[in-house]
Write a protein that holds these residues in place. Structure first.
Motif, PDB file in Angstrom:
ATOM      1  N   LYS A  72       0.844  -1.195   0.000  1.00 34.81           N
ATOM      2  CA  LYS A  72       0.000   0.000   0.000  1.00 34.81           C
ATOM      3  C   LYS A  72       0.883   1.251   0.000  1.00 34.81           C
ATOM      4  CE  LYS A  72      -3.317   2.298   3.011  1.00 34.81           C
ATOM      5  NZ  LYS A  72      -3.990   2.179   4.300  1.00 34.81           N
ATOM      6  N   GLY A  73       1.937   1.225   0.816  1.00 30.86           N
ATOM      7  CA  GLY A  73       2.869   2.353   0.847  1.00 30.86           C
ATOM      8  C   GLY A  73       3.539   2.546  -0.489  1.00 30.86           C
ATOM      9  N   THR A  74       3.958   1.458  -1.102  1.00 33.13           N
ATOM     10  CA  THR A  74       4.603   1.522  -2.410  1.00 33.13           C
ATOM     11  C   THR A  74       3.635   2.079  -3.450  1.00 33.13           C
ATOM     12  OG1 THR A  74       5.974  -0.372  -1.839  1.00 33.13           O
ATOM     13  CG2 THR A  74       5.788   0.143  -4.158  1.00 33.13           C
ATOM     14  N   VAL A  75       2.399   1.639  -3.418  1.00 34.96           N
ATOM     15  CA  VAL A  75       1.399   2.121  -4.372  1.00 34.96           C
ATOM     16  C   VAL A  75       1.169   3.622  -4.168  1.00 34.96           C
ATOM     17  CG1 VAL A  75      -1.046   1.991  -5.026  1.00 34.96           C
ATOM     18  CG2 VAL A  75       0.269  -0.110  -4.695  1.00 34.96           C
ATOM     19  N   GLN A  76       1.099   4.046  -2.909  1.00 38.94           N
ATOM     20  CA  GLN A  76       0.904   5.471  -2.645  1.00 38.94           C
ATOM     21  C   GLN A  76       2.086   6.299  -3.144  1.00 38.94           C
ATOM     22  OE1 GLN A  76       0.156   5.399   1.576  1.00 38.94           O
ATOM     23  NE2 GLN A  76      -2.056   5.425   1.292  1.00 38.94           N
ATOM     24  N   GLU A  77       3.285   5.794  -2.924  1.00 42.28           N
ATOM     25  CA  GLU A  77       4.472   6.503  -3.410  1.00 42.28           C
ATOM     26  C   GLU A  77       4.468   6.584  -4.935  1.00 42.28           C
ATOM     27  OE1 GLU A  77       7.697   4.285  -1.760  1.00 42.28           O
ATOM     28  OE2 GLU A  77       7.338   5.007   0.271  1.00 42.28           O
ATOM     29  N   ARG A  78       4.120   5.488  -5.575  1.00 44.38           N
ATOM     30  CA  ARG A  78       4.071   5.470  -7.038  1.00 44.38           C
ATOM     31  C   ARG A  78       3.003   6.425  -7.550  1.00 44.38           C
ATOM     32  NH1 ARG A  78       3.603  -0.731  -8.226  1.00 44.38           N
ATOM     33  NH2 ARG A  78       3.351  -0.036 -10.368  1.00 44.38           N
ATOM     34  N   LEU A  79       1.862   6.447  -6.877  1.00 39.31           N
ATOM     35  CA  LEU A  79       0.774   7.346  -7.271  1.00 39.31           C
ATOM     36  C   LEU A  79       1.205   8.803  -7.116  1.00 39.31           C
ATOM     37  CD1 LEU A  79      -2.137   7.684  -8.200  1.00 39.31           C
ATOM     38  CD2 LEU A  79      -2.834   7.545  -5.805  1.00 39.31           C
ATOM     39  N   GLN A  80       1.871   9.116  -6.016  1.00 45.58           N
ATOM     40  CA  GLN A  80       2.369  10.488  -5.824  1.00 45.58           C
ATOM     41  C   GLN A  80       3.372  10.860  -6.914  1.00 45.58           C
ATOM     42  OE1 GLN A  80       3.862  10.320  -1.818  1.00 45.58           O
ATOM     43  NE2 GLN A  80       1.904  10.921  -0.914  1.00 45.58           N
TER      44      GLN A  80
END
Length: 119
Positions: A72-80
C-alpha cells in the motif's frame, strides 16, 4: 433371645446390603467421573492441537497484513510520483501552448506588417 438374635442378624444383613449398595454406587460414580475426565482430556488435547493451528494462522495474518501495508505504501508513493509527473507534463505543455500561441501571434503580426508594406 432367638428373636433378638434374628433381629440383630436382620439388622446386620440390612446394613451390609446398604453398605454394598452404597459401595456399588460410589464405584459407579468414580468410573463415570474417570470417563468424564478422560473425555475432557481428549477434548483439551484436541483444542491444544488446534491452538497451534490458530497461532500459525495469526502469524500468517500478521505477515500478510505487514506485506499489504508495505505494498500500500509503495502504491501510494508510485501514485504520488505519477501525480507529480502529470503535473510537470501539464505545466510544460501549458508553457509550450503559450509559446506556440505567441509565435503564431508574432507570425500573424509579421505577416500583416509585410503585406501592409507590400500592398
Amino acid at each position: 433371645l432367638d428373636s433378638a438374635h434374628a433381629t440383630m442378624k436382620e439388622r446386620m444383613d440390612y446394613l451390609e446390603r446398604l453398605m454394598g449398595d452404597s459401595a456399588e454406587k460410589h464405584a459407579k460414580a468414580v468410573e463415570e467421573a474417570k470417563a468424564k475426565a478422560e473425555g475432557m482430556h481428549k477434548r483439551l488435547a484436541a483444542c491444544e492441537k488446534h491452538g497451534e493451528t490458530v497461532t500459525g494462522l495469526q502469524r500468517d495474518h500478521e505477515d500478510h497484513k505487514r506485506d499489504h501495508e508495505l505494498h500500500k505504501g509503495t502504491v501510494q508513493e508510485r501514485l504520488q510520483h505519477l501525480e507529480y509527473m502529470i503535473a510537470d507534463v501539464a505545466e510544460r505543455h501549458s508553457k509550450e501552448v503559450e509559446a506556440v500561441k505567441g509565435a503564431q501571434h508574432r507570425m500573424a503580426s509579421d505577416h500583416k506588417a509585410q503585406h501592409g508594406r507590400v500592398g
